[in-house]
Design an enzyme around this catalytic site. Sequence first.
Site, PDB file in Angstrom:
ATOM      1  N   LYS B  55       0.814  -1.222   0.000  1.00  0.00           N
ATOM      2  CA  LYS B  55       0.000   0.000   0.000  1.00  0.00           C
ATOM      3  C   LYS B  55       0.845   1.267   0.000  1.00  0.00           C
ATOM      4  CE  LYS B  55      -4.257  -1.777   0.716  1.00  0.00           C
ATOM      5  NZ  LYS B  55      -5.466  -1.462  -0.045  1.00  0.00           N
ATOM      6  N   SER B 305       1.524  -9.589  -0.428  1.00  0.00           N
ATOM      7  CA  SER B 305       1.025  -8.222  -0.297  1.00  0.00           C
ATOM      8  C   SER B 305       1.437  -7.519   0.991  1.00  0.00           C
ATOM      9  CB  SER B 305      -0.496  -8.217  -0.432  1.00  0.00           C
ATOM     10  OG  SER B 305      -1.070  -9.213   0.393  1.00  0.00           O
TER      11      SER B 305
END
Lengths: 319, 319
Positions: B55, B305
Amino acid sequence: MLHNYPNIENIKIAHELIKPFIHRTPVLKSNLINEIAGCEIYFKCENFQKVGAFKFRGATHAILTLSEDEKRNGVATHSSGNHAAALALAARMNGIKAYIVMPNNSPEVKKKAVAGYGAEITYCQPTLAARESTLETIVNKTGATMVHPYNNYKVICGQGTAAIELLEEKPYLDVVVAPVGGGGLLSGTAIASKGVNSNIKVIAAEPEYANDAYQSFKQKKFVPSLKPNTIADGLLTSLGDKTFEIILDKVDDIYTVSEVQIIEAMRLIWERMKIIIEPSSAVALAGVLANKDFFKNKKVGIIISGGNVELSKLGDLFK
Amino acid sequence: MLHNYPNIENIKIAHELIKPFIHRTPVLKSNLINEIAGCEIYFKCENFQKVGAFKFRGATHAILTLSEDEKRNGVATHSSGNHAAALALAARMNGIKAYIVMPNNSPEVKKKAVAGYGAEITYCQPTLAARESTLETIVNKTGATMVHPYNNYKVICGQGTAAIELLEEKPYLDVVVAPVGGGGLLSGTAIASKGVNSNIKVIAAEPEYANDAYQSFKQKKFVPSLKPNTIADGLLTSLGDKTFEIILDKVDDIYTVSEVQIIEAMRLIWERMKIIIEPSSAVALAGVLANKDFFKNKKVGIIISGGNVELSKLGDLFK
């Protein structure tokens, strides 16, 4: 060869010998941990080593230095932990038979790992006496060479190769810190570090509740590990005569840490670095964090000894 | 600029822009996992990214592409998770104000992280309506630019830079696999991978119990995420209109996996690779292991991720 107290040259030769078989593990750092610790820490990550621990270095070196006759008869040891898996894998990679004596209460995951590497396992009662007598019987029958997990100069030289790699990459370190259990990693680390640069300080870290190395070091006489009780289950054993001699000679100091300090250091590494280390590996960072004045602004190498954790027990750990 | 559907050139420009601010994360592999999976897997480890997740790439790109006027007024978002921390840190690194709306039941550790990065936090009731209206009030008052966690082309381009790095190192990949929640990572990954080589297959993996992307993809019409319930808490959100369009265009298939498969894949990575990944990250490997025929002997890239896990909850996970 290597029946005598080893020196840095022995460790360098060991390194060349084992290089094709081991992983060259990464050296990592964390700016956040450096901020918290007030010094610059480089972690030599043996949790990424084969079988998940530095033990694979010593076991590989012990096997590669066997004579052809000895190779035919195989190797043997008793161990419930990382050394068993390390010796079993190193033996298999070299086409050599491994006989491992394991206490029958060893964790299932360890039994499976050792069996998976093709070793011949003999189970015994979980006492030191039963382990030693079972091993003796096997050695007598097979002629296998006993490979002690730490009180063995070949093993010590193998373990010292982690510090060689660390100092190749970070030659400017002021201090190297390693955890101490039986003393194989610590004595190899000390010979290697002092051999590279005699000004480097070598510090050991040990759990308060398994402080036999601390006691032995301070009293300058061997004190056995009596009823040790620590989460750092790789550090329960007593020193051997060979490792104790080297430690008295080469190690600058031994710091002890509490169980709470070990868990806090382990949490810090898990959360900040996102790598899995076993509690024994956290003892070294715990020693740094508990002695910030000594380490202040220094360049510090820490040997992360291994990453084998029973995941099902984690809930209790981080409550 | 970047008000239109992005292409590989936009992602390459984004990459050059954010490079000085992000970590170039390592690409790791495990021989043992390859043996189990029957293919050759390369893990792009965004768990080692700043704030512990990919992110940070998208948030940084969104901030660096603000106009000078926009920079003066800061950025705002609502998020209880990694995007909040990513936007807060990226803002601080660029001397920009960040306003974060967080539901008041957010985990303490996330609140602390966001506050630690100097963002101005406004707490609200834990409903989407409350989050949106609170955010609207703040944006109206401050003139801050809203940065959506995934339905935003600048964010999508930032997320695609992980695949650019992966394919720079491993240009011969046959397939790239990413998990899908809101679709920011997946759509960036798809544009980047197909842009580098249109023969690369892009596969998404999604939890069975949060399978809105799968439903939307198969029915070719938007299906919202209704009462999703999965351990992969980063994948609870619905697709946005921008991410859905890209996914329909560029993604070859979406595979769903069970909760048991997610936990098994996570355990495998923790135990074998000794790295900490969050459950959402394990979904991609779970998708590979559940579809061995498709992946057989292929060279597979997996985007890991993130690595943000609440350690106190681990006990329940690995029972």
